[in-house]
Structures are given as structure tokens and as C-alpha cells.
Design a protein around this motif. Structure first.
Motif, PDB file in Angstrom:
ATOM      1  N   ASN A   1       0.740  -1.272  -0.146  1.00 13.80           N
ATOM      2  CA  ASN A   1      -0.099   0.069   0.116  1.00 13.80           C
ATOM      3  C   ASN A   1       1.073   1.172  -0.028  1.00 13.80           C
ATOM      4  O   ASN A   1       1.823   1.380   0.766  1.00 13.80           O
ATOM      5  CB  ASN A   1      -1.076   0.055   1.394  1.00 13.80           C
ATOM      6  CG  ASN A   1      -1.824  -1.109   1.448  1.00 13.80           C
ATOM      7  OD1 ASN A   1      -2.721  -1.269   0.488  1.00 13.80           O
ATOM      8  ND2 ASN A   1      -1.717  -2.124   2.256  1.00 13.80           N
ATOM      9  N   TRP A   2       0.544   2.052  -0.950  1.00 16.77           N
ATOM     10  CA  TRP A   2       1.346   3.335  -0.911  1.00 16.77           C
ATOM     11  C   TRP A   2       0.317   4.579  -1.313  1.00 16.77           C
ATOM     12  O   TRP A   2      -1.005   4.232  -1.487  1.00 16.77           O
ATOM     13  CB  TRP A   2       2.434   3.531  -1.931  1.00 16.77           C
ATOM     14  CG  TRP A   2       1.900   3.159  -3.225  1.00 16.77           C
ATOM     15  CD1 TRP A   2       1.648   4.039  -4.228  1.00 16.77           C
ATOM     16  CD2 TRP A   2       1.903   1.800  -3.912  1.00 16.77           C
ATOM     17  NE1 TRP A   2       1.139   3.520  -5.439  1.00 16.77           N
ATOM     18  CE2 TRP A   2       1.374   2.087  -5.353  1.00 16.77           C
ATOM     19  CE3 TRP A   2       1.938   0.478  -3.584  1.00 16.77           C
ATOM     20  CZ2 TRP A   2       1.162   0.884  -6.227  1.00 16.77           C
ATOM     21  CZ3 TRP A   2       1.566  -0.514  -4.396  1.00 16.77           C
ATOM     22  CH2 TRP A   2       1.035  -0.113  -6.098  1.00 16.77           C
ATOM     23  N   SER A   3       0.600   5.822  -1.113  1.00 14.86           N
ATOM     24  CA  SER A   3      -0.382   6.784  -1.294  1.00 14.86           C
ATOM     25  C   SER A   3       0.376   7.790  -1.783  1.00 14.86           C
ATOM     26  O   SER A   3       1.741   8.282  -1.184  1.00 14.86           O
ATOM     27  CB  SER A   3      -0.865   7.067  -0.174  1.00 14.86           C
ATOM     28  OG  SER A   3      -1.576   8.202   0.003  1.00 14.86           O
ATOM     29  N   MET A   4       0.143   8.908  -2.332  1.00 13.99           N
ATOM     30  CA  MET A   4       0.459  10.161  -2.895  1.00 13.99           C
ATOM     31  C   MET A   4       0.374  11.229  -1.727  1.00 13.99           C
ATOM     32  O   MET A   4      -0.823  11.321  -0.938  1.00 13.99           O
ATOM     33  CB  MET A   4       0.098  10.592  -4.072  1.00 13.99           C
ATOM     34  CG  MET A   4       0.711  10.103  -5.321  1.00 13.99           C
ATOM     35  SD  MET A   4       0.346  11.009  -6.694  1.00 13.99           S
ATOM     36  CE  MET A   4       1.443   9.863  -7.914  1.00 13.99           C
ATOM     37  N   VAL A   5       1.424  12.324  -1.553  1.00 11.11           N
ATOM     38  CA  VAL A   5       1.068  13.518  -0.526  1.00 11.11           C
ATOM     39  C   VAL A   5       0.123  14.121  -1.359  1.00 11.11           C
ATOM     40  O   VAL A   5       0.434  14.562  -2.745  1.00 11.11           O
ATOM     41  CB  VAL A   5       2.420  13.990  -0.429  1.00 11.11           C
ATOM     42  CG1 VAL A   5       2.130  15.266   0.455  1.00 11.11           C
ATOM     43  CG2 VAL A   5       3.318  13.282   0.012  1.00 11.11           C
ATOM     44  N   LYS A   6      -1.024  14.367  -0.848  1.00  7.89           N
ATOM     45  CA  LYS A   6      -2.116  15.018  -1.555  1.00  7.89           C
ATOM     46  C   LYS A   6      -2.354  16.377  -0.905  1.00  7.89           C
ATOM     47  O   LYS A   6      -1.916  16.695   0.212  1.00  7.89           O
ATOM     48  CB  LYS A   6      -3.443  14.239  -1.644  1.00  7.89           C
ATOM     49  CG  LYS A   6      -3.547  13.067  -2.243  1.00  7.89           C
ATOM     50  CD  LYS A   6      -4.925  12.509  -2.334  1.00  7.89           C
ATOM     51  CE  LYS A   6      -4.724  11.164  -2.715  1.00  7.89           C
ATOM     52  NZ  LYS A   6      -4.449   9.987  -1.609  1.00  7.89           N
ATOM     53  N   LYS A   7      -2.672  17.449  -1.779  1.00  5.91           N
ATOM     54  CA  LYS A   7      -3.313  18.784  -1.409  1.00  5.91           C
ATOM     55  C   LYS A   7      -4.663  18.421  -0.553  1.00  5.91           C
ATOM     56  O   LYS A   7      -5.338  18.022  -1.603  1.00  5.91           O
ATOM     57  CB  LYS A   7      -3.486  19.847  -2.233  1.00  5.91           C
ATOM     58  CG  LYS A   7      -2.381  20.977  -2.152  1.00  5.91           C
ATOM     59  CD  LYS A   7      -2.863  22.108  -3.064  1.00  5.91           C
ATOM     60  CE  LYS A   7      -2.212  23.288  -2.531  1.00  5.91           C
ATOM     61  NZ  LYS A   7      -0.741  23.706  -2.612  1.00  5.91           N
ATOM     62  N   ASP A   8      -4.743  18.524   0.627  1.00  4.16           N
ATOM     63  CA  ASP A   8      -6.085  18.278   1.084  1.00  4.16           C
ATOM     64  C   ASP A   8      -6.654  19.153   2.205  1.00  4.16           C
ATOM     65  O   ASP A   8      -5.848  20.081   2.730  1.00  4.16           O
ATOM     66  CB  ASP A   8      -5.910  16.883   1.914  1.00  4.16           C
ATOM     67  CG  ASP A   8      -7.125  16.184   1.687  1.00  4.16           C
ATOM     68  OD1 ASP A   8      -8.237  16.618   1.614  1.00  4.16           O
ATOM     69  OD2 ASP A   8      -7.089  14.745   1.661  1.00  4.16           O
ATOM     70  N   THR A   9      -7.753  18.782   2.718  1.00  4.25           N
ATOM     71  CA  THR A   9      -8.369  19.958   3.603  1.00  4.25           C
ATOM     72  C   THR A   9      -8.677  18.968   4.714  1.00  4.25           C
ATOM     73  O   THR A   9      -9.357  17.686   4.842  1.00  4.25           O
ATOM     74  CB  THR A   9      -9.712  20.357   3.079  1.00  4.25           C
ATOM     75  OG1 THR A   9      -9.637  21.140   1.999  1.00  4.25           O
ATOM     76  CG2 THR A   9     -10.450  21.241   4.298  1.00  4.25           C
TER      77      THR A   9
END
Lengths: 220, 420
Positions: free
Chosen positions: B40-48
Motif C-alpha cells: 500500500n502506498w499513497s501520494m502526498v495530496k493537497k487536502d483539507t
């Protein structure tokens, strides 16, 4: 006397199957067993491919590709693995039998059968390594059953580290079993047979190390 | 025997090799290369990231007004409303009379009666004076002057000339007119006072701050005799001690429940700084709070008093910040994450953490938006390792292959065939 090809017996009861093979006049079930071996090979390679074993050099694409592209790329690698699962036993069984047929006086068909028995062991090793690599987070160079780990402590060269990681306990067992069969079948000096076998395996390790060393991207 | 010895020797050698290998791989600062199996991996996202307190509340009227009645000094007359009545601001609730006011009224009325009596007397006297005047004018010698007039005049009638008497009477009349005028004024004033008392005593007018509904009437006149609840609804609930540290008046709330079509919005209006029950060591203290519901324009749903709602109090919110799932953060010693680099390594990156909520962690320092982050940081036994990923078949689409050049396709296929 008709010899029935039995791969598992060839590994577990080597004395008996050696005796039977020694005195065989005809061979049955060879084709079926070959098919079965190819089938097993596909399964083992496909499982390894599913887990991404050996795809380290592709992993960097994760930063450049979309998720779908990345998975599509891995699917191509898996397809490559499956192609390899057909090429690899063919080389191992027929080409190496040809080599031993040239350097010894043993009938080709018997050599093929011995190579089939031994290829079963090779597959077993590969199958065992899949869960080991996944669970321990190690790659081929740090194979627990190999000299690769020790090699990494003493060697600088990547190529030789790969080479030592190919030298495993299983390979010794395989050499022993091969020698056990061939020395009985051959009229030649036992040491000569052993040297030939060892040379053959050294060659396979060098080739495998080379395959681990090269990056395909260099060619294509 | 020799066979057995061989097997034993091989087994021992194998076990020794495996043990040494395990030791060399697992020891601290191992030189052995690792290949991390990354699932499992994930991107760094612009998020609220919204930090909330999740709690429960109950719909209740915003306020309850209690109306008290002083029975000692006042006499209750009658209620003018029933329980359940809707009352507008300033409508009458009940009537009562007050004994104090009655006494005052009686005094005032007595005064008025006295003043009116005096006016009548003055009128009588003025008539007598006029009669005496007339008599004197007609026949000064035979004029009979009323005794009461005689006594009031300053001069001796028998000795004074009729003209003098006349002028004296004239003066007396003016005096009396003045007296009568002032008495009339007094009566007017008393009337005004009395009528204002009348008004007060007939009904007490309660002006509630908001429209409401009569919730309770105590017919036995026990206080509070009337309770009025406002028609505006609020949400009431309790904060735990932990939540009290975060909650502040003015924070936005969102309330939802199965009965509500839309979730309600509002703000925290009041937080009690004293627990609902006596503070105690054994019990978790709970602090009541009230949230006001913002009216949603025209289509405000009618809220049922007492219905339970799920409440989210927004304590902190950061919009458009780099965020990662919290499971990606590893806290051993200094917090860090593992980035999957474009060179194909798993690399440790230290991070400075910001807001953490909803399973997301804001990154103040560390990998930037778009970087790929490993979601199982515990797997990484050695920094700067290779990594491999298993195939996710469901994401393999044939259409994707159009994006690959044939050279790429061959390369990946070859990679599968040749590379170990």
C-alpha cells in the motif's frame, strides 16, 4: 523393463529410481510428466510475478506513471515471467541434457529424465523463496539459503554478490543428486563427471548473476 | 551409516548457514540489501483536514423563560393562556390584583371624593355671594345678607357703606373661583392616577424575548407559575474533559440524524465551565454545552424536541495543505515517513507534523505534494532499500497499453523474462 517417469520418487527414493532408470529399456509417461512440469513452472513463475519478485528495477516507475500505467507495466512483466517459465525449463532440461550428453556417454533420454527430476527441485526452491522474500522483505541477494548475505559483507562488486547469492543449499543438493545419478550411468571417471557437473552449475550461476546484473533498459 | 553421517553433516552445515544469514540480515546496521514488499502506498495530496469532536446531542428549545408570581402581596385572578398555546412577544398571560395597589387606589379615591365635595361647597357659597350682591344692588338699605357671607367678610356690615360691602363680596367671589379651579386640577390628576392603576391591575403583560410556546402552567400557583419555551431550537449535549480542552464558543457544528433530510449547521453558543454533576474523581466529568442552529432560509425543517442527533464540532480546519494518511507516519524516535523515490528506493524522510484528524496528517515539513509515500512504515527494516509491489489486477486495463510505446512494451516484457 519399462521405466515410469516419477519425479517425486526420483527425489525421495533416489536409489530405487536410479536402479530402475539404469535398467530401463523403454520410458512411459514422459510427455505427461513434461507437461506437468511446464504447468508447475508456469504456476510458480506466475505467483512470483504476481508478488513482483525480481521487479525491483521497474519499481522506480511508481513516481512517474499513473496507477493504471504502473499496474499495466507490471502485467507486462508478469507476462514476461510466464514466457520465462516456458523458456527456463526448456533450457534446463533439453539444452543441459545435450551438454551432459556431449561430455558423458549417457543416453540422451536418461539425461532428460534426470534433468526433469532435478528441475523439480529447482522449482521447489523457487516456490519456497517466494513467501520467504515477501515475508522477510528481502531480495535475491539476501537469500537465506545462499552465500549472498555473507558475500555482501566481503565483496564490493555487485556482480559477484549476485553470483554468490546464486550458490544456495539447494544448488548443492541438486549437484549432489545429479552426481548421484550421473556417476552410476556413466562409465567414465567419477571425478570427471563431478567436474563437468560443477562446471555446468558454475556456468548457470554466472549466467544468472549476469541476468541479475544487467538492466534490460540498456538494450531496449 | 555413512549416508546418515552425510545427511547430518549437510543438515548441520545448512542450519549454520541459515542462522548466520538470519543474524547478518537482521542485525543492526546490517549490510544485507533488503527489498521491501510494498502493498500500500499513497501520494502526498493537497487536502483539507478538519478536526472535529464527535459527540451526541439532543434537540431542545433555545431558552425557557420562567414567570414567577408573588402570592404574598398579590391576588391572583385568572390565567389568560393554556398549556401548549403559542404566545407572541408581549401577549397577556394572566391577571392579578395587588392589595398594595388597592390601598393606594382607595386613598386616591377618598382624596378625589373629598376634593369633589369641596368643589360642591364652594359652588354653593359662590351662589350665596351672588345673591347678596344682587340684593345689595337692588335695595342697599333693605338687603338681607346671608350669615355665612357676613362672617366671611372683613368689614362690619352694619357700619359699612353698601358699595364697600359690594366690593368686598366681589373679592370673596374671585377667591372662591381660584380655590375651585385648583380643586378641579387635583381631581383630574387623581383620575389619571387611578386610571393608570386600573390599567396595571387588570393584567400583567409578559414580554418574552422571543415567541414561544407555553410549556407548563402551575394551576396551584406554585412558582414558576408559567414556563414558556422559545420556538427556536438548539442542540444540547455534553463535552468530556478531553473535549473541553478543544471546544470553544463560536465553533461551527454539523448535526445529522436519520430523521433529518439535511444536516443542520450552527455554532456553539454556550459551554458550561462547571460539570453537569458535582465534580468527582471517580466519574468522568461532563460539561453541558448548547449549540445554536442556523436557520436555513425558507425551508427550515421543523425539529422535534428531544430527537437525538450526531454532532460534529469543527475545532480546527486547514485547507489545501499537504496531507498523508496517518498510517504512513512512523514514530520511532523522530516522526518520519518513507518515500518511494524515482530511483526505485524506499527512503526515510523526517517530517514536521501539523494538524492530524480524519485519519490524515498534515505535513509541515517533509515530502511535497505528489511524492509517493509508503503506507506500511513498519515493514522497512533498512533505510534506502529496494522495493517491489504486487500486481493489482483490477487496475490493469487494456486501454492503458495505448500509452506505452512499443519499445516500452518490449522492455517490460524482457524485464520479466530476463531480470531476476
Amino acid at each position: 523393463m519399462v521405466y515410469q517417469v516419477r519425479l517425486l520418487k526420483g527425489i525421495l527414493e533416489p536409489h530405487r529410481s536410479r536402479y530402475q532408470l539404469q535398467n530401463a529399456e523403454a520410458v512411459t509417461r514422459l510427455g505427461w510428466k513434461l507437461l506437468f512440469l511446464y504447468f508447475l513452472s508456469i504456476i510458480v513463475f506466475a505467483i512470483g510475478g504476481y508478488f513482483g519478485i525480481g521487479s525491483e528495477s521497474f519499481s522506480k516507475e511508481i513516481t512517474k506513471m499513473s496507477v493504471n500505467e504502473f499496474e499495466a507495466g507490471k502485467f507486462l512483466i508478469l507476462s514476461g515471467n510466464i514466457i520465462a517459465s516456458l523458456i527456463y525449463p526448456s533450457i534446463y532440461i533439453f539444452l543441459s541434457a545435450l551438454f551432459f550428453w556431449i561430455v558423458t556417454d549417457i543416453p540422451y533420454i536418461k539425461l532428460v529424465i534426470v534433468q526433469m527430476i532435478i528441475f523439480g527441485l529447482q522449482l521447489l526452491e523457487k516456490a519456497l523463496l517466494i513467501p520467504l522474500f515477501v515475508l522477510m522483505d528481502i531480495g535475491n541477494d539476501s537469500n537465506l539459503f545462499s552465500l549472498g548475505v555473507i558475500g555482501q559483507y566481503f565483496l564490493r562488486s555487485d556482480y559477484f554478490i549476485h553470483f554468490f547469492s546464486e550458490i544456495t543449499i539447494f544448488q548443492f543438493l541438486i549437484i549432489a543428486l545429479q552426481y548421484f545419478y550421473l556417476k552410476e550411468f556413466s562409465q567414465r571417471n567419477n571425478y570427471l563427471v563431478l567436474v563437468m557437473i560443477v562446471l555446468f552449475y558454475l556456468a548457470t550461476w554466472f549466467v544468472k548473476a549476469f541476468l541479475a546484473y544487467i538492466q534490460v533498459g540498456v538494450f531496449v | 551409516m555413512s549416508g546418515k553421517w552425510k545427511i547430518t553433516a549437510v543438515s548441520i552445515a545448512s542450519i549454520v548457514l541459515i542462522t548466520v544469514n538470519i543474524y547478518l540480515i537482521e542485525k543492526k546496521g546490517s549490510k544485507a540489501e533488503r527489498t521491501v514488499f510494498v502493498e500500500n502506498w499513497s501520494m502526498v495530496k493537497k487536502d483539507t483536514i478538519t478536526d472535529t469532536i464527535q459527540t451526541n446531542g439532543v434537540i431542545k428549545p433555545v431558552e425557557e423563560y420562567d414567570i414567577y408570581f408573588e402570592t404574598k402581596k398579590n391576588d391572583f385572578k385568572k390565567f389568560l393562556v393554556k398549556e401548549g398555546d403559542a404566545v407572541a412577544a408581549g401577549s397577556s398571560l394572566f391577571e392579578y390584583t395587588t392589595t398594595e395597589l388597592d390601598a393606594l387606589k382607595a386613598n386616591l379615591e377618598a382624596e378625589k371624593t373629598a376634593a369633589e365635595g369641596e368643589i360642591v361647597g364652594i359652588d354653593e357659597y359662590i351662589r350665596k355671594l351672588m345673591a347678596s350682591q344682587g340684593a345689595l344692588t337692588r335695595d342697599p338699605d333693605k338687603a338681607v345678607i346671608d350669615e355665612s357671607v357676613k362672617n366671611n367678610l372683613d368689614i362690619n356690615i352694619t357700619t359699612s357703606s353698601s358699595d364697600l360691602i359690594k366690593s368686598n363680596i366681589e373679592q370673596e367671589m374671585y377667591k372662591q373661583e381660584l380655590e375651585k379651579n385648583s380643586l378641579n386640577e387635583k381631581v383630574k390628576m387623581l383620575d389619571a392616577k387611578l386610571s393608570s392603576i386600573e390599567e396595571q391591575a387588570s393584567a400583567i403583560v409578559t414580554t418574552s424575548e422571543a415567541d414561544g410556546v407555553v410549556k407548563n402552567i402551575n394551576k396551584n400557583l406554585k412558582n414558576p407559575i408559567i414556563s414558556i419555551v422559545s420556538t427556536n431550537m438548539a442542540i444540547e449535549g455534553n463535552f468530556t474533559e478531553e473535549e473541553m480542552k478543544k471546544a470553544k464558543v463560536g465553533m461551527t457544528i454539523k448535526a445529522s440524524s436519520s430523521d433529518l433530510k439535511k444536516s443542520l449547521k450552527g455554532t456553539i453558543g454556550r459551554i458550561h465551565s462547571y460539570p453537569a454533576e458535582e465534580p468527582s474523581l471517580k466519574r468522568d466529568n461532563r460539561f453541558p454545552f448548547q449549540a445554536l442552529i442556523e436557520p436555513e432560509g425558507e425551508e427550515t425543517e421543523s425539529l422535534l424536541v428531544g430527537s437525538k442527533v450526531n454532532l460534529a464540532v469543527i475545532t480546527n480546519e486547514k485547507a489545501g495543505v499537504p496531507a498523508i494518511p496517518i498510517e504512513a507516519v512512523h514514530y520511532q524516535k523522530k516522526p518520519h515517513v518513507y518515500k518511494l523515490t524515482k530511483k526505485g528506493y524506499v527512503d526515510k524522510h523526517y517530517i514536521a507534523r501539523g494538524l492530524k484528524a480524519e485519519g490524515k496528517q498534515e505535513l509541515i515539513k517533509g515530502p511535497s505534494v505528489g511524492d509517493v509515500i509508503l503506507l506500511e512504515p513498519n515493514r522497512v527494516a533498512k533505510n534506502h532499500s529496494y522495493f517491489i509491489t504486487p500486481i493489482q489486477f483490477e487496475k490493469v486495463k487494456t486501454a492503458t497499453y495505448k500509452k506505452f510505446t512499443s519499445r516500452e512494451k518490449v522492455r517490460y516484457l524482457l524485464l520479466g523474462i530476463l531480470e531476476k
